[in-house]
Design an enzyme around this catalytic site. Structure first.
Site, short mmCIF file in Angstrom:
data_model
loop_
_atom_site.label_atom_id
_atom_site.label_comp_id
_atom_site.label_asym_id
_atom_site.label_seq_id
_atom_site.Cartn_x
_atom_site.Cartn_y
_atom_site.Cartn_z
N ASP A 10 5.82 -34.81 -95.94
CA ASP A 10 5.70 -35.49 -94.64
C ASP A 10 4.57 -34.79 -93.88
O ASP A 10 4.10 -33.72 -94.28
CB ASP A 10 7.03 -35.36 -93.86
CG ASP A 10 6.95 -36.02 -92.49
OD1 ASP A 10 6.49 -37.16 -92.40
OD2 ASP A 10 7.34 -35.37 -91.49
N SER A 11 4.19 -35.38 -92.75
CA SER A 11 3.17 -34.75 -91.92
C SER A 11 3.71 -33.47 -91.26
O SER A 11 2.94 -32.66 -90.77
CB SER A 11 2.74 -35.71 -90.81
OG SER A 11 3.84 -35.94 -89.96
N CYS A 73 7.69 -39.97 -95.32
CA CYS A 73 6.88 -40.24 -94.14
C CYS A 73 6.59 -41.74 -94.13
O CYS A 73 6.03 -42.28 -95.10
CB CYS A 73 5.58 -39.45 -94.23
SG CYS A 73 4.42 -39.83 -92.91
N GLU A 154 8.14 -32.47 -82.36
CA GLU A 154 7.57 -31.27 -83.00
C GLU A 154 7.60 -30.09 -82.02
O GLU A 154 7.66 -28.94 -82.42
CB GLU A 154 6.14 -31.52 -83.51
CG GLU A 154 6.06 -32.47 -84.71
CD GLU A 154 6.18 -31.79 -86.09
OE1 GLU A 154 5.92 -30.59 -86.20
OE2 GLU A 154 6.57 -32.48 -87.05
N CYS A 187 10.30 -43.92 -88.47
CA CYS A 187 9.55 -42.66 -88.54
C CYS A 187 10.59 -41.59 -88.85
O CYS A 187 11.65 -41.56 -88.22
CB CYS A 187 8.86 -42.37 -87.21
SG CYS A 187 8.15 -40.71 -87.12
N HIS A 189 10.78 -38.62 -88.17
CA HIS A 189 11.11 -37.70 -87.07
C HIS A 189 12.24 -38.27 -86.19
O HIS A 189 12.94 -37.52 -85.52
CB HIS A 189 9.89 -37.49 -86.16
CG HIS A 189 8.87 -36.54 -86.70
ND1 HIS A 189 8.10 -36.82 -87.81
CD2 HIS A 189 8.47 -35.30 -86.28
CE1 HIS A 189 7.27 -35.80 -88.04
NE2 HIS A 189 7.48 -34.88 -87.11
#
Ligand code: DGL
Length: 276
Positions: A10-11, A73, A154, A187, A189
């Protein structure tokens, strides 16, 4: 039997939201995870840039001898699956969008109003909408980009008024005007703010692709006769930047897990590693 690890990437930390589900459902499976925290977020970048990053990471995972790659992701899944499959035709490569799209297409009907929230790139690609409507053309699908969610998550800004206001900013009009009853967290996240969304919109059925993907992983392992059968390999988690925030978030994600399921990240210099 195949004791090689499964490669996830993932990013950043979003893809980790799949890992507790995998550990519970398939405890014998081993993992190599790569979070590109030095270059996150991906969701507002050019597709060419995202492709370049994804190829580098997939090259690394293949060098690590993974038996399968899971693109944890949505942004990469929406834009790069075909390129990655072309580059590595011999390794099963699974994107996170397809299993969730399949689930929604088969469980929702014309009476449902479905919404998708995701990064700018994921929403602009219409990957969810196209895939769902290919399987179920009568479904009404609405899309909305929420680009501030990932940087806030994040940063660890989750269970507080700033996040709640941001959720309302992006979602109040979207939910009301489209009379949504179902929302896909497009997403990886976003499962970290699922509880906030549930509290603000208790009427919504929330679809979490991070849990749904695990059944598809299981099917692929079964089809390829690749289940692991107990090995000494220890799960490895790499991040390209180990910031303090990031480490705090890891503790948050794995807070409810037993000690042996907690993860320890290794700092990773992608460029140096690929030059070897
Ligand atoms: N977690 C990712 C996704 O599922 C990417 C978020 C980002 O880097 O913008 O889309």
């Amino acid at each position: 039997m195949d004791n090689r690890p499964i490669g996830f990437f993932d990013s950043g930390l979003g893809g980790l939201t799949c890992i507790p589900y995998l550990m519970k459902r398939l405890p014998e499976e081993k993992i190599i995870y790569f979070g590109d925290t030095a270059r996150t977020p991906y969701g507002s970048k050019a597709i060419r840039t995202i492709k370049g990053f994804s190829m580098e990471i997939a090259d690394f995972l293949v060098k690590c001898n993974v038996k399968m790659i899971v693109i944890a992701c949505n942004t990469v899944s929406a834009t790069c699956v075909d390129d990655l499959r072309k580059r590595f035709p011999d390794i099963p490569i699974l994107g996170i969008i397809e299993p969730a799209a399949r689930e929604v297409a088969s469980h929702c009907g014309v009476s449902n109003n479905v919404g998708i929230i995701g990064t700018k790139v994921t929403i602009a690609s219409h990957a969810y909408k196209d895939m769902i409507q290919d399987m179920n053309p009568d479904l009404s699908i609405n899309e909305n980009a929420c680009p501030a969610f990932v940087p806030l998550i994040e940063e660890g800004i989750i269970d507080n008024d700033i996040m709640n206001l941001t959720i309302k900013y992006y979602m109040d009009g979207f939910v009301r005007e489209n009379e949504l009853d179902t929302v896909i967290l497009g997403c990886t996240h976003y499962p970290l703010i699922k509880k906030n969304i549930e509290r603000i919109y208790p009427q919504l059925n929330i679809i979490n692709p991070s849990s749904i993907i695990v059944s598809r992983i299981e099917e692929i392992l079964r089809d390829h006769d690749m289940f692991a059968g107990g090995s000494d390999f220890k799960n490895v988690f790499y991040a390209s930047d180990l910031s303090e925030n990031f480490l705090n978030m890891i503790d948050h994600i794995f807070a409810e897990e037993a000690d042996d399921a907690k993860v320890k990240f290794l700092n990773f210099d992608l460029e140096k590693e690929l030059m070897k």
